[in-house]
Design an enzyme around this catalytic site. Structure first.
Site, short mmCIF file in Angstrom:
data_model
loop_
_atom_site.label_atom_id
_atom_site.label_comp_id
_atom_site.label_asym_id
_atom_site.label_seq_id
_atom_site.Cartn_x
_atom_site.Cartn_y
_atom_site.Cartn_z
N LEU A 49 -37.31 19.30 -3.02
CA LEU A 49 -36.77 20.51 -2.94
C LEU A 49 -35.33 20.68 -2.85
CD1 LEU A 49 -37.16 23.12 -0.80
CD2 LEU A 49 -37.65 21.81 1.51
N ASP A 50 -34.28 21.37 -3.29
CA ASP A 50 -32.89 21.29 -3.22
C ASP A 50 -32.77 20.83 -2.24
OD1 ASP A 50 -32.91 21.95 -5.65
OD2 ASP A 50 -32.57 24.18 -6.20
N PRO A 51 -31.62 19.66 -2.23
CA PRO A 51 -30.55 19.89 -0.59
C PRO A 51 -29.71 20.87 0.15
CG PRO A 51 -29.45 18.18 -2.73
CD PRO A 51 -30.06 19.52 -3.37
#
Length: 332
Positions: A49-51
């Site tokens: 999950l992207d930052p």
């Protein structure tokens, strides 16, 4: 060493905060396990999950890490906001603006274009992504200033719209922010020009929401990038099961993680169970094939006294071990 709590096995459904990477989240869970007095435990996650994204991040502990690969292949549901008028090199708020336009789409056009992005579609991943290009991560090449050429891939958008349906809840209401009238269900709203829109998408593995947002904006004759992204479902794990890092920390230091931990088989809710007796369970643990089983072909979860023993592939009445589990036995 004898005072250490046994290593846990199962899933923690983390509500990952924005600004924290998936690998950092795994590191935080490892730290909390150490602080909580648990024996050394394998920890992994079930899908990056992207930052800049928040929401459901399945964290696998112990023997559940053997199923992390299956979780990567599962479908996901996301809520996301497209800001119209600007496209960035990362397709989100972290990047530099590469193009601008004054064009804004009317609500009616947004509603009409979504059906063209439902079903099996072709998609070009962002240059700033973890896709490997000639053995190197695309984002590493992009950050080094290289001109990264991404290949088209086929993905599936199962559902896309203003209302995203969750299995355990009524329709999730999301709406466009328009100039002077924020309610898209107002009779006049379709005539308004939208500065941004929030959508919900149920997608297959490998789908990039940032690319989807870019393509929707372009199809509307404008440009856009993602300003908000939240995963609300990953495989069988839902948003209402997710816990914060703060909650995890309080439990790790206090009552323990047991009341937060979902069992290993929670990641296998769509797989039928094959019940074993002690003799057949011993054979499975030795990697032997079971024969003359009256079960349908396909993947099964073999259990002894409700404890997972192995994932097994059945074909023509014979079952072969795909993945064995080393979980503590229960009393017979």
């Amino acid at each position: 060493m004898s005072d250490l709590k046994p290593a846990p096995h199962g899933w923690l459904v983390l509500d990952k905060p924005r600004g924290l990477g998936s690998t950092q989240a795994v590191g935080a869970v490892k730290r909390l396990l150490r602080q909580g007095g648990y024996a050394k435990t394998k920890v992994g996650h079930g899908g990056t999950l992207d930052p800049l994204a928040g929401g459901v991040l399945p964290i696998a502990l112990g023997e559940a890490t053997k199923l992390a690969g299956r979780m990567l292949d599962s479908d996901k549901i996301y809520a996301f906001t497209i800001q119209f008028g600007e496209e960035t090199d990362t397709l989100d708020t972290e990047g530099e603006v590469t193009e601008r336009t004054d064009r804004r789409p009317p609500m009616a056009a947004i509603a009409a274009v979504l059906e063209h992005f439902t079903g099996e579609i072709e998609q070009v991943p962002p240059a700033y992504s973890a896709v490997k290009v000639d053995g190197k991560r695309a984002y590493d090449r992009a950050r080094a200033g290289e001109d990264v050429e991404m290949k088209t891939r086929r993905v599936t958008i199962y559902k896309l719209g203003f209302d995203g349906e969750r299995e355990d809840a009524p329709l999730r209401s999301v709406f466009a922010t328009t100039a002077g009238r924020p309610d898209p269900y107002d009779p006049q709203a379709p005539l308004e020009l939208a500065d941004s829109v929030t959508l919900v998408a149920h997608v297959s593995k490998g789908t990039y929401i940032r690319s989807l947002a870019r393509d929707i904006a372009r199809a509307l004759g404008t440009l856009g990038h993602v300003t908000y992204l939240r995963r609300i479902k990953a495989g069988p794990f839902r948003e209402d099961q997710a816990i914060s890092l703060d909650t995890l920390e309080k439990n790790a230091k206090g009552a323990g993680l047991e009341n937060l931990l979902l069992p290993l088989e929670a990641g296998l809710d769509d797989i039928p169970v094959l019940t074993l007796d002690p003799t057949s369970a011993q054979a499975v643990r030795q990697g032997r094939v079971l024969s003359d089983l009256p079960h349908t072909d396909g993947l099964h979860l073999a259990t002894l006294h409700d404890v997972p023993v192995a994932l097994m592939e059945l074909s023509g009445g014979s079952a072969k071990v795909v993945r064995g589990f080393n979980l503590p036995d229960v009393a017979e």
